[in-house]
Design a protein around this motif. Structure first.
Motif, mmCIF file in Angstrom:
data_model
loop_
_atom_site.group_PDB
_atom_site.id
_atom_site.type_symbol
_atom_site.label_atom_id
_atom_site.label_comp_id
_atom_site.label_asym_id
_atom_site.label_seq_id
_atom_site.Cartn_x
_atom_site.Cartn_y
_atom_site.Cartn_z
ATOM 1 N N PRO A 15 0.807 -1.226 0.000
ATOM 2 C CA PRO A 15 0.000 0.000 0.000
ATOM 3 C C PRO A 15 0.839 1.274 0.000
ATOM 4 O O PRO A 15 0.406 2.305 -0.519
ATOM 5 N N ALA A 16 2.048 1.215 0.577
ATOM 6 C CA ALA A 16 2.887 2.406 0.645
ATOM 7 C C ALA A 16 3.304 2.905 -0.735
ATOM 8 O O ALA A 16 3.738 4.054 -0.880
ATOM 9 N N ALA A 17 3.171 2.058 -1.759
ATOM 10 C CA ALA A 17 3.501 2.473 -3.123
ATOM 11 C C ALA A 17 2.352 3.232 -3.778
ATOM 12 O O ALA A 17 2.457 3.624 -4.941
ATOM 13 N N TYR A 18 1.277 3.430 -3.044
ATOM 14 C CA TYR A 18 0.094 4.116 -3.560
ATOM 15 C C TYR A 18 -0.129 5.390 -2.744
ATOM 16 O O TYR A 18 0.061 5.400 -1.528
ATOM 17 N N ARG A 19 -0.548 6.440 -3.424
ATOM 18 C CA ARG A 19 -0.818 7.710 -2.758
ATOM 19 C C ARG A 19 -2.311 7.993 -2.827
ATOM 20 O O ARG A 19 -2.960 7.743 -3.846
ATOM 21 N N VAL A 20 -2.853 8.516 -1.737
ATOM 22 C CA VAL A 20 -4.260 8.875 -1.687
ATOM 23 C C VAL A 20 -4.354 10.388 -1.569
ATOM 24 O O VAL A 20 -3.566 11.033 -0.859
ATOM 25 N N SER A 21 -5.289 10.977 -2.282
ATOM 26 C CA SER A 21 -5.508 12.416 -2.207
ATOM 27 C C SER A 21 -7.001 12.680 -2.150
ATOM 28 O O SER A 21 -7.814 11.883 -2.617
ATOM 29 N N ARG B 99 -7.002 13.686 3.245
ATOM 30 C CA ARG B 99 -5.575 13.419 3.430
ATOM 31 C C ARG B 99 -4.859 13.478 2.085
ATOM 32 O O ARG B 99 -5.470 13.276 1.026
ATOM 33 N N GLU B 100 -3.570 13.727 2.161
ATOM 34 C CA GLU B 100 -2.682 13.733 0.995
ATOM 35 C C GLU B 100 -1.410 13.016 1.430
ATOM 36 O O GLU B 100 -0.487 13.628 1.949
ATOM 37 N N ARG B 101 -1.366 11.698 1.218
ATOM 38 C CA ARG B 101 -0.216 10.943 1.724
ATOM 39 C C ARG B 101 -0.235 9.526 1.172
ATOM 40 O O ARG B 101 -1.217 9.098 0.560
ATOM 41 N N PRO B 102 0.863 8.746 1.392
ATOM 42 C CA PRO B 102 0.852 7.333 1.004
ATOM 43 C C PRO B 102 -0.155 6.547 1.838
ATOM 44 O O PRO B 102 -0.495 6.922 2.966
ATOM 45 N N LEU B 103 -0.611 5.426 1.289
ATOM 46 C CA LEU B 103 -1.581 4.578 1.978
ATOM 47 C C LEU B 103 -0.917 3.717 3.045
ATOM 48 O O LEU B 103 0.248 3.330 2.931
ATOM 49 N N ASP B 104 -1.702 3.402 4.097
ATOM 50 C CA ASP B 104 -1.300 2.392 5.077
ATOM 51 C C ASP B 104 -1.857 1.028 4.701
ATOM 52 O O ASP B 104 -1.242 -0.008 4.937
ATOM 53 N N GLU B 105 -3.069 1.034 4.155
ATOM 54 C CA GLU B 105 -3.722 -0.172 3.679
ATOM 55 C C GLU B 105 -4.675 0.235 2.558
ATOM 56 O O GLU B 105 -4.982 1.414 2.380
ATOM 57 N N PHE B 106 -5.158 -0.743 1.801
ATOM 58 C CA PHE B 106 -5.990 -0.457 0.641
ATOM 59 C C PHE B 106 -7.434 -0.183 1.067
ATOM 60 O O PHE B 106 -8.369 -0.904 0.681
ATOM 61 N N GLU C 130 -12.163 10.054 -2.423
ATOM 62 C CA GLU C 130 -10.702 10.005 -2.448
ATOM 63 C C GLU C 130 -10.205 9.418 -3.766
ATOM 64 O O GLU C 130 -10.864 8.594 -4.391
ATOM 65 N N ARG C 131 -9.014 9.830 -4.146
ATOM 66 C CA ARG C 131 -8.387 9.390 -5.391
ATOM 67 C C ARG C 131 -7.139 8.571 -5.067
ATOM 68 O O ARG C 131 -6.329 8.969 -4.240
ATOM 69 N N LEU C 132 -7.022 7.444 -5.749
ATOM 70 C CA LEU C 132 -5.859 6.570 -5.587
ATOM 71 C C LEU C 132 -4.902 6.823 -6.747
ATOM 72 O O LEU C 132 -5.316 6.877 -7.910
ATOM 73 N N GLU C 133 -3.615 6.975 -6.434
ATOM 74 C CA GLU C 133 -2.613 7.253 -7.455
ATOM 75 C C GLU C 133 -1.427 6.297 -7.266
ATOM 76 O O GLU C 133 -0.986 6.064 -6.141
ATOM 77 N N THR C 134 -0.936 5.747 -8.374
ATOM 78 C CA THR C 134 0.239 4.886 -8.325
ATOM 79 C C THR C 134 0.842 4.812 -9.719
ATOM 80 O O THR C 134 0.403 5.517 -10.644
ATOM 81 N N THR C 135 1.844 3.984 -9.885
ATOM 82 C CA THR C 135 2.401 3.718 -11.209
ATOM 83 C C THR C 135 2.400 2.219 -11.445
ATOM 84 O O THR C 135 2.593 1.430 -10.516
#
Length: 650
Positions: free
Chosen positions: A418-424, A428-435, A441-446
């Motif tokens: 989950p830390a490879a994903y950012r939530v905005s 909150r605006e930060r990496p995820l702790d869990e999915f 909210e918007r999920l962002e990753t690569t």
């Protein structure tokens, strides 16, 4: 009070919403639960169905229908006839039981598609239509589950009777084999899973999260060797073998990846592509030799199949879609590979059909062929589908010239951390702790796209978001997917691209976010309700008309973000403030209000309260003057009474 009336109609296993008479509400007042229990009966050919409802207080009317030909055996809280039953309102947990035929004839000829043999039954799950009304502005939803005493339910089918289950993950899917005690499979579960795992490598899109496959016991009444049903259910007869170019296991799996709808001119492709890939993958696995593979496809050269026009089903005699259709699909695959030096093949056409939002017409099909292989291959496709002309099957050397070309193979990866994903979003605006997210909210990753093949090639990445929904027996299925093309590119062997992936979730639910097979599961839950833990005032006593500032301390001790709508309440006072908090976050919210009347004022926010006293005004010492004027007059009198001193200038 504004009272609105809602009406919801459900038919089959899908939902149709009719808003009456006003716009649908955004929030939810409750959920009707409907458990469908499937029970074997001593009488072969029929099963018992028990419907158990749980109805919330907001519902005022509810009715259900039983399938045509069903015999209702017992009701509690329902009354009716002719297939329609109305809820009487006497209980919040009404039930209805009926017996219905489980044997379903095959529309294409003699025999059955589903069978109840007495000791076991392989059935289509009966459809239950439900209609209800409710009072209030908030909607009422329906939650369906299916259970069996000695069976297992898929999305659209079920097996009743003693059985074993062998479920394994493959290619981003979970394939569940249901092995009845009454069956004696010709192939081991290991062998079947291995063949299906190879088939999951098809780059055609339309991937399922789960597939439910029953090994059908022998019964002379079967009309078919196998059947793919719904989105991801299938059954295959126990005597089906993997060393058969008509590999039924792979054939039905390919059907499960066909999410497109076609018009009549392209109808042939559904069975033609399934038959072709069943033969090709079986040959490539080494389960049959080239001669067997050749002879299977060469059936399409011979009469009566060769004389039919694939794009005109009115000319069809004995299933040319299975034979001439398979040969045409194979020839187009060969030609596309040769025209592109192995960079493209028929899977690109298949995937384009799956991504097409409308029904695939003949014009669209030919366009997809041209995009994959060029105008010359398009003209061949038009000729072989719109006329009686068709290809001839080729020899082994010609096959290797086309199919042994080096080819690109792009694999996609999503991180499982989950830390490879950012939530905005507003919380909150930060990496995820869990999915786990909340609506809004918007999920962002690569995602990584890597060419693991041995030739350069192009890729097209798509992101899909499917909603999981319960279907019974602790299983879930996927609802309709939202698919979006997010990137295109070209990769050399070993080259890798990073692709930005983003998606906003607006409704609670459990979702599968996937990039061409690589996937993660995301839960979207309602925001938590933070609590007010303290309320303080900047003053305990004020004069009439003076303002006072109150500070409310708000804590969110939940594991998900929360939203608090705070209200300051007092004598004639009502003020509102809104706060959004991250999980574990504490914040303060200020209220400023003016107090007028003397006395004790209790001010409350979120269950906390404080008291502020308003001091009465001090009485004036001079009639008609206020306190400041009286003090000034007193000072003037004192100075007037003092002795005067003269000053002498020197």
């Amino acid at each position: 009070m504004n009272r609105r009336l809602g009406l919801l109609v459900l038919l089959s296993l899908s939902v149709v919403v009719i808003a009456v008479p006003t716009a649908a509400a955004d929030s939810q007042a409750g959920t009707i639960s409907l458990e469908q229990e499937l029970v074997l009966t001593p009488e072969p050919g029929e099963i018992e169905v028990v419907l158990r409802f749980g109805i919330p207080d907001a519902v005022t009317e509810l009715s259900t229908r039983v399938p045509e030909g069903a015999t209702v055996t017992e009701t509690a809280g329902f009354e009716g006839a002719n297939g329609k039953y109305e809820w009487t309102g006497t209980t919040g947990s009404p039930t209805l039981s009926y017996v219905v035929s489980a044997n379903r004839p095959y529309d294409g000829g003699g025999g059955l598609m589903f069978v109840d043999a007495g000791e076991w039954a392989l059935i289509e799950r009966p459809k239950t239509a439900v209609r209800w009304r409710w009072i209030g502005g908030e909607r009422v939803a329906l939650d369906r589950t299916t259970r069996t005493d000695s069976g297992v339910a898929g999305e659209r089918s079920a097996f009743l009777g003693d059985h074993a289950i062998d479920a394994r993950a493959a290619g981003g899917e979970t394939i569940t084999l249901v092995i009845p005690a009454a069956s004696s499979p010709a192939e081991s579960p290991d062998a079947v899973h291995a063949a299906l795992e190879d088939a999951t490598d098809l780059r055609v899109g339309g991937r399922n999260d789960r597939m439910f496959v029953v090994v059908a016991p022998s019964d002379e009444r079967w009309a078919l060797r196998g059947l793919q049903f719904g989105s991801s259910d299938a059954w295959v007869r126990e005597d089906s073998r993997l060393d058969d170019p008509d590999n039924v296991w792979v054939h039905e799996y390919v059907h499960s990846r066909q999410k497109f709808e076609t018009d009549e001119e392209v109808r042939w492709f559904r069975e033609g592509s399934a038959a072709y890939y069943a033969a090709l993958l079986t040959y490539e696995r080494g389960d049959v030799g080239f001669e067997t593979f050749h002879d299977r496809l060469a059936r399409g050269e011979r009469s009566p199949h060769a004389d039919d026009v694939l794009a005109d089903p009115a000319t069809w005699t004995r299933g040319p879609n299975y034979h001439k259709g398979a040969l045409v699909a194979a020839d187009l695959d060969r030609r596309i590979r040769l025209a592109t030096d192995g960079e493209r093949d028929l899977q690109d056409v298949f995937r384009a059909m799956n991504e097409h939002e409308d029904r695939v017409t003949q014009a669209a099909f030919l366009e997809f062929v041209e995009e994959a292989g060029g105008p010359e291959v398009r003209e061949v496709a038009r000729t072989y589908t719109e006329t009686r002309d068709g290809p001839a099957m080729w020899n082994e050397r010609t096959h290797h010239e086309a199919f042994d070309l080096t080819a690109p193979r792009v694999e996609y990866r999503l991180a499982d951390d989950p830390a490879a994903y950012r939530v905005s979003g507003p919380y909150r605006e930060r990496p995820l702790d869990e999915f786990v997210l909340v609506p809004g909210e918007r999920l962002e990753t690569t995602a990584a796209a890597e060419n693991v093949g041995d030739a350069p090639g192009e890729y097209t990445a798509t992101v899909a978001v499917d909603e999981r929904r319960p279907v019974g027996n602790d299983r879930t299925a996927l609802g309709g997917a939202t698919v979006e093309r997010i990137a295109e590119g070209r990769l050399d062997p070993g080259e890798r691209d990073e692709i930005a992936v983003t998606h906003a979730f607006e409704e609670p639910g459990t979702y599968v976010l996937s990039v061409d097979g690589a996937s993660v599961e995301v839960r979207v839950v309602e925001p938590a309700e933070p609590t007010v833990t303290a309320l303080e005032s900047d003053s305990t006593a004020v004069a009439p008309g003076e303002t006072v500032t109150l500070v409310a301390t708000v804590e969110n001790d939940a594991a998900v973000p929360g939203r608090a709508d705070l209200e300051l309440v007092g004598d004639g006072i009502q003020e509102n403030e809104h706060v959004r908090l991250d999980a574990g976050e504490t914040a303060t919210v200020e209220f400023t209000t003016r107090l007028e009347s003397p006395g004790e004022h209790e001010l409350r926010v979120g269950g906390r309260s404080t008291t502020v006293r308003v001091e009465p005004a001090v009485a004036s010492s001079l009639p008609g003057f206020g306190v400041p004027v009286a003090i000034a007059a007193f000072v003037l009198l004192v100075f007037s009474a003092a002795p005067r001193r003269s000053r002498v200038r020197r």
